[in-house]
Design a protein around this motif. Structure first.
Motif, PDB file in Angstrom:
ATOM      1  N   ASP A  41       0.863  -1.183   0.000  1.00  0.00           N
ATOM      2  CA  ASP A  41       0.000   0.000   0.000  1.00  0.00           C
ATOM      3  C   ASP A  41       0.902   1.235   0.000  1.00  0.00           C
ATOM      4  OD1 ASP A  41      -1.761   2.092   0.471  1.00  0.00           O
ATOM      5  OD2 ASP A  41      -2.954   0.993   1.950  1.00  0.00           O
ATOM      6  N   LEU A  42       1.199   1.764  -1.184  1.00  0.00           N
ATOM      7  CA  LEU A  42       2.134   2.881  -1.296  1.00  0.00           C
ATOM      8  C   LEU A  42       1.614   4.138  -0.613  1.00  0.00           C
ATOM      9  CD1 LEU A  42       3.644   2.608  -4.876  1.00  0.00           C
ATOM     10  CD2 LEU A  42       4.345   1.500  -2.751  1.00  0.00           C
ATOM     11  N   ARG A  43       0.320   4.326  -0.613  1.00  0.00           N
ATOM     12  CA  ARG A  43      -0.247   5.511   0.044  1.00  0.00           C
ATOM     13  C   ARG A  43       0.009   5.476   1.546  1.00  0.00           C
ATOM     14  NH1 ARG A  43      -6.573   7.569  -0.341  1.00  0.00           N
ATOM     15  NH2 ARG A  43      -6.321   9.389   1.033  1.00  0.00           N
ATOM     16  N   GLN A  44      -0.182   4.318   2.138  1.00  0.00           N
ATOM     17  CA  GLN A  44       0.058   4.180   3.577  1.00  0.00           C
ATOM     18  C   GLN A  44       1.538   4.334   3.901  1.00  0.00           C
ATOM     19  OE1 GLN A  44      -0.175   0.230   5.645  1.00  0.00           O
ATOM     20  NE2 GLN A  44      -1.924   1.178   6.684  1.00  0.00           N
ATOM     21  N   LEU A  45       2.392   3.756   3.081  1.00  0.00           N
ATOM     22  CA  LEU A  45       3.831   3.883   3.299  1.00  0.00           C
ATOM     23  C   LEU A  45       4.278   5.332   3.153  1.00  0.00           C
ATOM     24  CD1 LEU A  45       5.149   0.744   1.384  1.00  0.00           C
ATOM     25  CD2 LEU A  45       4.685   0.982   3.824  1.00  0.00           C
ATOM     26  N   HIS A  46       3.693   6.030   2.205  1.00  0.00           N
ATOM     27  CA  HIS A  46       4.008   7.450   1.998  1.00  0.00           C
ATOM     28  C   HIS A  46       3.665   8.256   3.251  1.00  0.00           C
ATOM     29  CE1 HIS A  46       3.228  11.598   0.722  1.00  0.00           C
ATOM     30  NE2 HIS A  46       4.130  11.389  -0.227  1.00  0.00           N
ATOM     31  N   GLU A  47       2.499   8.022   3.820  1.00  0.00           N
ATOM     32  CA  GLU A  47       2.070   8.752   5.014  1.00  0.00           C
ATOM     33  C   GLU A  47       3.009   8.494   6.187  1.00  0.00           C
ATOM     34  OE1 GLU A  47      -1.918   7.500   5.652  1.00  0.00           O
ATOM     35  OE2 GLU A  47      -2.763   8.778   4.069  1.00  0.00           O
ATOM     36  N   ARG A  48       3.482   7.274   6.318  1.00  0.00           N
ATOM     37  CA  ARG A  48       4.371   6.940   7.434  1.00  0.00           C
ATOM     38  C   ARG A  48       5.710   7.673   7.312  1.00  0.00           C
ATOM     39  NH1 ARG A  48       3.463   0.337   7.521  1.00  0.00           N
ATOM     40  NH2 ARG A  48       1.341   0.361   8.410  1.00  0.00           N
TER      41      ARG A  48
END
Length: 259
Positions: free
Chosen positions: A86-93
């Motif tokens: 999940d690139l979006r979740q990784l980006h947020e982290r």
């Protein structure tokens, strides 16, 4: 003969309509086929051992952000399926790390995740426990103490834009005198005070900051003509000012002034 002529005439429009519709039907079938193929391949990528995450490459001109810190924030492990990340979740982290200004992530098949980090550039200190980057945004890294050489702003977040504007504008005006602001204090009541690089404090009060700064610039060369620099100059008057000297409290045009 008349009936045959009518049948031929009726068949021509139908043939033309078929010729018009057939390209759209073909395109639709191709689109459906391509979609099914993509979904099938994607599912195979998710389930295939050959498309599992083997390496995370962290890139960027980083002085404060550590690769290990980025990896810890992402919480990814070797063996995870690359397509299923999940690139979006990784980006947020990663973006939540204090020193990270921006981040981009990209899958590089067959098994690599590329992470490109752009780091914040510190510009000012804020209230001893935060920094302000070159875009004017506050952030709170753990190593604020390492940046004691930066100018200090004391201000609430609600007044920060105003404080930054006064810092920038004040430095521009003071530059011809060889002076810079090392501390700027904008308190909760809207009163402004500056400390300059020669340790001179300027008190402006809550009104007419630009006008009072211009008054200071006009009187400053005469005050330091003998080589002595005042301790502070109180500009919180409509016309006069008060000056305190290092050893003797020498006052010029002093009047009672309150914040």
């Amino acid at each position: 003969m008349a009936q045959a002529t009518r049948k031929t005439t009726e068949q021509i429009p139908l043939t033309q309509r078929l010729k018009t519709v057939l390209p759209f039907v073909s395109a639709l079938l191709l689109l459906i086929g391509a979609t099914v193929l993509v979904l099938t391949l994607q599912q195979r990528y998710r389930d295939s051992d050959s498309w599992q995450l083997q390496r995370v490459r962290v890139e960027g001109a980083m002085r404060q952000v550590k690769s290990a810190e980025v990896l810890a924030a992402m919480q990814v492990q070797a063996g995870m399926t690359l397509a299923a990340l999940d690139l979006r979740q990784l980006h947020e982290r990663v973006a939540a790390l204090p020193w990270v200004k921006s981040v981009s992530l990209r899958r590089v098949y067959p098994g690599e995740l590329q992470v490109t980090v752009v780091e914040r550039t510190p510009w000012l200190r804020l209230n001893q426990d935060e920094l302000i980057d070159t875009d004017g945004n506050p952030y709170a890294p753990a190593n604020v103490a390492a940046f004691g050489h930066l100018a200090l702003l004391r201000s609430s977040h609600g007044q920060l834009e105003q404080a930054v504007a006064q810092f920038v504008g004040g430095n521009d005006q003071l530059k011809p005198l060889g002076l810079t602001i090392v501390e700027l204090d904008l308190n909760g009541r809207g009163a402004l005070m500056m400390t300059l690089n020669n340790k001179l404090q300027l008190m402006f009060g809550r009104d007419d900051w630009d006008g009072r700064l211009q008054r200071f610039m006009s009187l400053y060369p005469g005050l330091v003509a003998d080589g002595n620099v005042p301790t502070y100059i109180d500009l919180r008057y409509d016309t006069g000012f008060a000056v305190a000297w290092p050893q003797t409290e020498k006052m010029t045009n002093s009047k009672t002034a309150g914040l």
